[in-house]
Design a protein around this motif. Structure first.
Motif, PDB file in Angstrom:
ATOM      1  N   LYS A 179      32.853 -18.608   7.079  1.00 54.45           N
ATOM      2  CA  LYS A 179      33.928 -18.666   6.027  1.00 54.45           C
ATOM      3  C   LYS A 179      33.355 -18.209   4.979  1.00 54.45           C
ATOM      4  N   PRO A 180      34.046 -17.060   4.187  1.00 58.77           N
ATOM      5  CA  PRO A 180      33.630 -16.514   3.454  1.00 58.77           C
ATOM      6  C   PRO A 180      33.962 -17.281   1.988  1.00 58.77           C
ATOM      7  N   ILE A 181      33.492 -16.852   0.799  1.00 54.98           N
ATOM      8  CA  ILE A 181      33.679 -17.279  -0.411  1.00 54.98           C
ATOM      9  C   ILE A 181      35.111 -17.206  -0.908  1.00 54.98           C
ATOM     10  N   SER A 182      35.833 -18.211  -1.322  1.00 53.61           N
ATOM     11  CA  SER A 182      37.132 -18.256  -1.720  1.00 53.61           C
ATOM     12  C   SER A 182      37.372 -17.152  -2.836  1.00 53.61           C
ATOM     13  N   GLY A 183      38.395 -16.479  -2.575  1.00 48.72           N
ATOM     14  CA  GLY A 183      38.883 -15.395  -3.492  1.00 48.72           C
ATOM     15  C   GLY A 183      38.220 -13.997  -3.177  1.00 48.72           C
ATOM     16  N   HIS A 184      37.143 -13.923  -2.305  1.00 53.26           N
ATOM     17  CA  HIS A 184      36.726 -12.869  -1.742  1.00 53.26           C
ATOM     18  C   HIS A 184      37.401 -11.964  -1.024  1.00 53.26           C
ATOM     19  N   ASN A 185      37.605 -10.781  -0.899  1.00 56.92           N
ATOM     20  CA  ASN A 185      38.612 -10.117  -0.180  1.00 56.92           C
ATOM     21  C   ASN A 185      37.865  -9.103   0.927  1.00 56.92           C
ATOM     22  N   SER A 186      36.657  -9.028   0.882  1.00 58.35           N
ATOM     23  CA  SER A 186      35.813  -8.459   1.761  1.00 58.35           C
ATOM     24  C   SER A 186      35.027  -9.239   2.520  1.00 58.35           C
ATOM     25  N   LEU A 187      34.460  -8.813   3.964  1.00 58.06           N
ATOM     26  CA  LEU A 187      33.741  -9.705   4.679  1.00 58.06           C
ATOM     27  C   LEU A 187      33.021  -8.740   5.502  1.00 58.06           C
ATOM     28  N   PHE A 188      31.578  -9.050   5.788  1.00 59.03           N
ATOM     29  CA  PHE A 188      30.702  -8.262   6.437  1.00 59.03           C
ATOM     30  C   PHE A 188      30.036  -9.007   7.364  1.00 59.03           C
ATOM     31  N   TRP A 189      29.843  -8.184   8.501  1.00 58.44           N
ATOM     32  CA  TRP A 189      28.765  -8.916   9.606  1.00 58.44           C
ATOM     33  C   TRP A 189      27.541  -7.819   9.779  1.00 58.44           C
ATOM     34  N   TYR A 190      26.374  -8.616   9.662  1.00 56.95           N
ATOM     35  CA  TYR A 190      25.149  -7.961   9.692  1.00 56.95           C
ATOM     36  C   TYR A 190      24.402  -8.456  11.158  1.00 56.95           C
ATOM     37  N   ARG A 191      23.539  -7.681  11.740  1.00 57.72           N
ATOM     38  CA  ARG A 191      22.549  -8.143  12.640  1.00 57.72           C
ATOM     39  C   ARG A 191      21.113  -7.775  11.903  1.00 57.72           C
ATOM     40  N   GLN A 192      20.364  -8.743  12.149  1.00 57.78           N
ATOM     41  CA  GLN A 192      18.999  -8.545  11.749  1.00 57.78           C
ATOM     42  C   GLN A 192      17.816  -8.634  12.677  1.00 57.78           C
TER      43      GLN A 192
END
Lengths: 115, 114
Positions: free
Chosen positions: A24-37
Motif C-alpha cells: 500500500k503506497p503513501i496516499s497521494g503518491h503517483n509512483s510505485l516501485f518494487w525492489y529485490r534485495q
C-alpha cells in the motif's frame, strides 16, 4: 502519516507454491516501485508504475514474476511458481512522481524464504 | 544515463569518531542526490537530499553531505558516530528526465566499535 505498508513481513513457503506480496503506497503518491534485495546482487529494481500503469518491467527476472497495480492504493507482486533462488527481501517504495527528482519512500520489506 | 559508485563496501569506525562515506556519481547535468540508511530488518530511510542551492545539506540523525560538482561527489559525513549508526548506507542519483527513477549505489556497510 502512514508510510508504505507491506504485507506479509515474513513468508516461508515451499518451492512450486504461488507467492503474493502486497503493498500500500503513501496516499497521494503517483509512483510505485518494487525492489529485490539479496546479499549477492544488492538492491535491484524489478518494476515501477506511474499512475497505476507499468512503465518499465525490464528488471523482472523471469515470466514467473508478475506485478499489478489495480488502483492507486494497492499493488501486488506475484511469483508463480516460486523457486529457492527467489528467496530475498522484497521492498516496495512510493514517490510523488517516477522521476529522479523525487525521493522514494520505502516500506519495511517482505522477507521471503522458499524452501 | 546516470550512475553512482560507492567505493567502500565496508567501513569500521570507533564510537565517537568522525565518519565520511564516499559517493561518486556520473551525470551530464546537475543531479538530484540522496542518501539513505538501512538498519537491519528495515527498509531504506531517507537521510538527506540535494536538489540545488547550498552545496552543504543537513539531514536527520546529525548527518550532512556536501555536493562537489568538480569532483562529481556527494560524500556523507557525521562528526561523531554513535553505535546506533551501524547500518547500510546507500547513495542515489536522479535526473530531471520524466520517468527515469533513482539509481542506487551498492551501499556501504558501517560497523561501529567501542
Amino acid at each position: 502519516d502512514a508510510g508504505v505498508i507491506q504485507s506479509p513481513r515474513h513468508e516461508v513457503t515451499e518451492m512450486g507454491q504461488e507467492v503474493t506480496l502486497r503493498c500500500k503506497p503513501i496516499s497521494g503518491h503517483n509512483s510505485l516501485f518494487w525492489y529485490r534485495q539479496t546479499m549477492m546482487r544488492g538492491l535491484e529494481l524489478l518494476i515501477y508504475f506511474n499512475n497505476n500503469v507499468p512503465i518499465d518491467d525490464s528488471g523482472m527476472p523471469e515470466d514467473r514474476f508478475s506485478a499489478k497495480m489495480p488502483n492507486a492504493s494497492f499493488s501486488t507482486l506475484k511469483i508463480q511458481p516460486s523457486e529457492p533462488r527467489d528467496s530475498a527481501v522484497y521492498f516496495c517504495a512510493s514517490s510523488l512522481e517516477a522521476g529522479g527528482n523525487q525521493p522514494q519512500h520505502f516500506g519495511d520489506g517482505t522477507r521471503l524464504s522458499i524452501l | 544515463a546516470q550512475s553512482v559508485t560507492q567505493p567502500d563496501i565496508h567501513i569500521t569506525v570507533s564510537e565517537g569518531a568522525s565518519l565520511e562515506l564516499r559517493c561518486n556519481y556520473s551525470y551530464g547535468a546537475t543531479p538530484y542526490l540522496f542518501w539513505y540508511v538501512q538498519s537491519p530488518g528495515q527498509g531504506l530511510q531517507l537521510l538527506l537530499k540535494y536538489f540545488s542551492g547550498d552545496t552543504l545539506v543537513q539531514g536527520i540523525k546529525g548527518f550532512e553531505a556536501e555536493f562537489k560538482r568538480s569532483q562529481s561527489s556527494f560524500n556523507l559525513r557525521k562528526p561523531s558516530v554513535h553505535w546506533s549508526d551501524a547500518a547500510e548506507y546507500f547513495c542515489a542519483v536522479g535526473s530531471d528526465s520524466g520517468n527515469t527513477p533513482l539509481v542506487f549505489g551498492k551501499g556501504t556497510r558501517l560497523s561501529v566499535i567501542a
